[in-house]
Design a protein around this motif. Structure first.
Motif, PDB file in Angstrom:
ATOM      1  N   ALA A 139       0.837  -1.200   0.000  1.00  0.00           N
ATOM      2  CA  ALA A 139       0.000   0.000   0.000  1.00  0.00           C
ATOM      3  C   ALA A 139       0.874   1.254   0.000  1.00  0.00           C
ATOM      4  O   ALA A 139       0.562   2.231  -0.691  1.00  0.00           O
ATOM      5  N   ALA A 140       1.967   1.238   0.761  1.00  0.00           N
ATOM      6  CA  ALA A 140       2.897   2.369   0.770  1.00  0.00           C
ATOM      7  C   ALA A 140       3.514   2.546  -0.618  1.00  0.00           C
ATOM      8  O   ALA A 140       3.660   3.674  -1.103  1.00  0.00           O
ATOM      9  N   ARG A 141       3.839   1.451  -1.260  1.00  0.00           N
ATOM     10  CA  ARG A 141       4.408   1.521  -2.615  1.00  0.00           C
ATOM     11  C   ARG A 141       3.405   2.127  -3.595  1.00  0.00           C
ATOM     12  O   ARG A 141       3.762   2.953  -4.440  1.00  0.00           O
TER      13      ARG A 141
ATOM     14  N   ALA B  77      11.232  -3.756   7.059  1.00  0.00           N
ATOM     15  CA  ALA B  77      11.507  -2.362   7.389  1.00  0.00           C
ATOM     16  C   ALA B  77      12.709  -1.834   6.614  1.00  0.00           C
ATOM     17  O   ALA B  77      12.696  -0.696   6.132  1.00  0.00           O
ATOM     18  N   GLU B  78      13.749  -2.628   6.478  1.00  0.00           N
ATOM     19  CA  GLU B  78      14.931  -2.157   5.749  1.00  0.00           C
ATOM     20  C   GLU B  78      14.597  -1.913   4.273  1.00  0.00           C
ATOM     21  O   GLU B  78      15.066  -0.948   3.678  1.00  0.00           O
TER      22      GLU B  78
ATOM     23  N   ALA C 165       3.772   7.811   3.405  1.00  0.00           N
ATOM     24  CA  ALA C 165       3.260   6.444   3.450  1.00  0.00           C
ATOM     25  C   ALA C 165       4.321   5.483   3.998  1.00  0.00           C
ATOM     26  O   ALA C 165       4.023   4.599   4.802  1.00  0.00           O
ATOM     27  N   TYR C 166       5.561   5.679   3.564  1.00  0.00           N
ATOM     28  CA  TYR C 166       6.650   4.852   4.091  1.00  0.00           C
ATOM     29  C   TYR C 166       6.918   5.177   5.557  1.00  0.00           C
ATOM     30  O   TYR C 166       7.200   4.280   6.352  1.00  0.00           O
ATOM     31  N   ASP C 167       6.812   6.447   5.927  1.00  0.00           N
ATOM     32  CA  ASP C 167       6.990   6.821   7.332  1.00  0.00           C
ATOM     33  C   ASP C 167       5.970   6.103   8.217  1.00  0.00           C
ATOM     34  O   ASP C 167       6.302   5.613   9.299  1.00  0.00           O
ATOM     35  N   LEU C 168       4.738   6.042   7.763  1.00  0.00           N
ATOM     36  CA  LEU C 168       3.691   5.357   8.526  1.00  0.00           C
ATOM     37  C   LEU C 168       4.012   3.873   8.658  1.00  0.00           C
ATOM     38  O   LEU C 168       3.909   3.299   9.745  1.00  0.00           O
ATOM     39  N   PHE C 169       4.418   3.248   7.551  1.00  0.00           N
ATOM     40  CA  PHE C 169       4.788   1.834   7.609  1.00  0.00           C
ATOM     41  C   PHE C 169       5.900   1.618   8.623  1.00  0.00           C
ATOM     42  O   PHE C 169       5.838   0.716   9.456  1.00  0.00           O
ATOM     43  N   LEU C 170       6.925   2.467   8.562  1.00  0.00           N
ATOM     44  CA  LEU C 170       8.081   2.309   9.460  1.00  0.00           C
ATOM     45  C   LEU C 170       7.719   2.609  10.908  1.00  0.00           C
ATOM     46  O   LEU C 170       8.275   1.994  11.824  1.00  0.00           O
TER      47      LEU C 170
ATOM     48  N   ARG D  67      12.064   4.409   0.672  1.00  0.00           N
ATOM     49  CA  ARG D  67      11.792   5.761   1.157  1.00  0.00           C
ATOM     50  C   ARG D  67      12.964   6.682   0.811  1.00  0.00           C
ATOM     51  O   ARG D  67      12.760   7.816   0.364  1.00  0.00           O
ATOM     52  N   ALA D  68      14.172   6.199   1.002  1.00  0.00           N
ATOM     53  CA  ALA D  68      15.357   7.010   0.689  1.00  0.00           C
ATOM     54  C   ALA D  68      15.406   7.355  -0.793  1.00  0.00           C
ATOM     55  O   ALA D  68      15.770   8.478  -1.164  1.00  0.00           O
TER      56      ALA D  68
END
Length: 66
Positions: free
Chosen positions: A26-28, A49-50, A35-40, A56-57
């Protein structure tokens, strides 16, 4: 079936890793840093997570992973 004297079939719980993988997908699809911040925030120590940090980076235009 429910009712007097009847038991409801109890299904086994779904594998939590499947739900977490779906959250990463979903973040993708959303494709935002937020969206990635929320996942992490939800799964900082999960094995995905990695992967999320790397993706995200890339969105941020850098190679930092943390």
């Amino acid at each position: 079936m429910d009712g007097p004297g009847r038991t409801k079939e109890i299904r086994p719980a779904r594998d939590g890793n499947i739900a977490i993988a779906e959250e990463l997908e979903a973040a993708r699809r959303k494709g935002t840093v937020a969206a990635y911040d929320l996942f992490l925030a939800r799964h900082p120590d999960h094995k995905l997570a990695e992967t999320a940090r790397r993706e995200r980076a890339r969105l941020r235009g850098g190679a930092r992973t943390r």
